[in-house]
Design an enzyme around this catalytic site. Structure first.
Site, mmCIF file in Angstrom:
data_model
loop_
_atom_site.group_PDB
_atom_site.id
_atom_site.type_symbol
_atom_site.label_atom_id
_atom_site.label_comp_id
_atom_site.label_asym_id
_atom_site.label_seq_id
_atom_site.Cartn_x
_atom_site.Cartn_y
_atom_site.Cartn_z
ATOM 1 N N SER A 139 0.829 -1.191 0.000
ATOM 2 C CA SER A 139 0.000 0.000 0.000
ATOM 3 C C SER A 139 0.876 1.259 0.000
ATOM 4 O O SER A 139 1.652 1.470 -0.924
ATOM 5 C CB SER A 139 -0.952 -0.049 1.203
ATOM 6 O OG SER A 139 -1.975 0.891 1.087
ATOM 7 N N ASP A 295 -8.150 -5.158 -6.397
ATOM 8 C CA ASP A 295 -7.862 -4.009 -5.549
ATOM 9 C C ASP A 295 -8.597 -2.782 -6.092
ATOM 10 O O ASP A 295 -8.416 -2.401 -7.252
ATOM 11 C CB ASP A 295 -6.350 -3.761 -5.523
ATOM 12 C CG ASP A 295 -5.902 -2.802 -4.439
ATOM 13 O OD1 ASP A 295 -6.695 -1.917 -4.048
ATOM 14 O OD2 ASP A 295 -4.746 -2.923 -3.987
ATOM 15 N N HIS A 326 -7.612 -5.116 -1.838
ATOM 16 C CA HIS A 326 -6.407 -4.468 -1.330
ATOM 17 C C HIS A 326 -5.772 -5.287 -0.203
ATOM 18 O O HIS A 326 -4.545 -5.333 -0.078
ATOM 19 C CB HIS A 326 -6.756 -3.064 -0.835
ATOM 20 C CG HIS A 326 -5.561 -2.251 -0.468
ATOM 21 N ND1 HIS A 326 -4.565 -1.944 -1.370
ATOM 22 C CD2 HIS A 326 -5.178 -1.685 0.715
ATOM 23 C CE1 HIS A 326 -3.638 -1.214 -0.773
ATOM 24 N NE2 HIS A 326 -3.978 -1.056 0.496
#
Length: 354
Positions: A139, A295, A326
């Site tokens: 991330s 995602d 995600h």
């Protein structure tokens, strides 16, 4: 007996006496909280940098770090793994732990470049490391990975950004703006000047509800995969997982600081480059770029574009399959963890890019 892992384990602080940020303000000092795993070898060739992610702390990265006996690629008996905490996460310099006048709502804006520069200072000044065998992260940790490879191409030998991007996309910014609006409109937020012992809990819970629609995929909810995490209903999951996540020591001003860092992320803003494309083309590190199939923040097509611009290095676009969205990169699903760990092993075994 002191814990070896987790939030109760000891960590260290690296101080930079006068750290001037991209925004022009100066932290006096900047304090970088970090944890290391393993031992730096004599020629300092086994260093790995593994930055944290949005609201994550160093122990939240430990799921991908082995114990020396479990066969995981990030093996502390072989590698010296440095996990620096992001500025704004509550452990490194943050709104919640900086004294006046730069506390709370007056804490300066932080960029991805600021994070990477502070980490570079840690790696070089504290440890004297000249080459980093691997930089990786999930991330926002992936965004920092890209920034490391752009800003220090002579130093980063390999890179593995997973579920992240070199530039925050417009759709992603729409999501971040909705989070900011929910928090700042909350009863008790008071422009960020809420008392330290009275957080705007309604804002945190609203924040969590927005996140719940983004962190996992539509298919994750359709198939009720949340049951694999021990939840008994959809509402049980949203309250127990998401609201519980943001109520667990995550100060609202800290969240907004890191949100701004995420929003403004773009390696193309690095001095010396005219565009994101030009910055990506400068990367020399051997790379595996790993988006997750579903995602909603960083879809595979976005990272396929990034890979197409990385013309100066050996790079592979490898998609994490499945419905976890995600959070395929968050360590919650053992299948995804094995998939990521295999990529780490392959990359560490391969010849470096530099």
């Amino acid at each position: 007996m002191t814990a070896d892992r987790g939030p109760d384990a000891p960590y260290e602080i690296f101080e930079i006496p006068d750290f001037t940020l991209v925004c022009g303000q100066t932290l006096r000092p900047a304090r970088i909280a970090y944890r290391t795993y393993g031992t730096l070898n004599a020629d300092k060739s086994n260093a790995v940098v593994y930055p944290t992610w949005y609201s994550g702390r160093h122990w939240d990265n430990e799921w991908l770090i082995g114990n020396g006996a479990d066969g995981m690629a990030l093996d502390p008996s072989k590698w010296f793994i440095i996990v620096p905490n992001m500025l704004g996460n509550g452990l490194s310099s943050s709104p919640s732990n900086t004294p006046p006048p730069f506390d709370r709502a007056r804490f300066p804006r932080i960029t991805v470049r600021d994070n990477v520069e502070s980490q570079y200072r840690l790696v070089t000044e504290k440890f004297g490391i000249e080459k980093v065998a691997l930089v990786l992260g999930w991330s926002m940790g992936a965004g920092q990975t890209y920034q490391w490879a752009v800003e220090h191409p002579e130093m980063v030998q390999r890179m593995l950004p997973f579920c992240g991007s070199p530039r925050t996309a417009p759709h992603n910014k729409v999501f971040l703006d909705s989070l900011r609006a929910a928090m700042t409109a909350s009863v008790g937020f008071d422009g960020g000047w809420y008392p330290p012992d009275r957080w705007p809990v309604g804002g945190l819970r609203a924040f969590a509800r927005i996140y719940a629609g983004w962190g996992f995929s539509q298919a994750f909810y359709w198939d009720e995969v949340w049951r694999e995490l021990g939840h008994t209903s959809l509402e049980d999951f949203v309250v127990g997982f998401w609201e519980g996540f943001f109520l667990d020591g995550r100060d609202p001003n800290n969240l907004l600081t890191m949100l701004d860092t995420w929003w403004s992320g773009d390696v193309g803003l690095t001095p010396g480059f005219a565009s994101t494309e030009e910055a990506l083309a400068s990367i020399k590190a051997r790379a595996i770029v790993m988006p997750a199939e579903k995602d909603l923040y960083f879809p595979p097509e976005d990272e396929a574009w990034a890979v197409s611009q990385m013309t100066g290095c050996t790079v592979e676009h490898r998609v994490i399959p499945g419905v976890w969205g995600h959070f395929a990169g968050g360590g919650a699903n053992p299948v995804d963890t094995k998939f990521i760990d295999r990529a780490v092993a392959e990359l560490l075994a391969a010849d470096p890019g530099i």
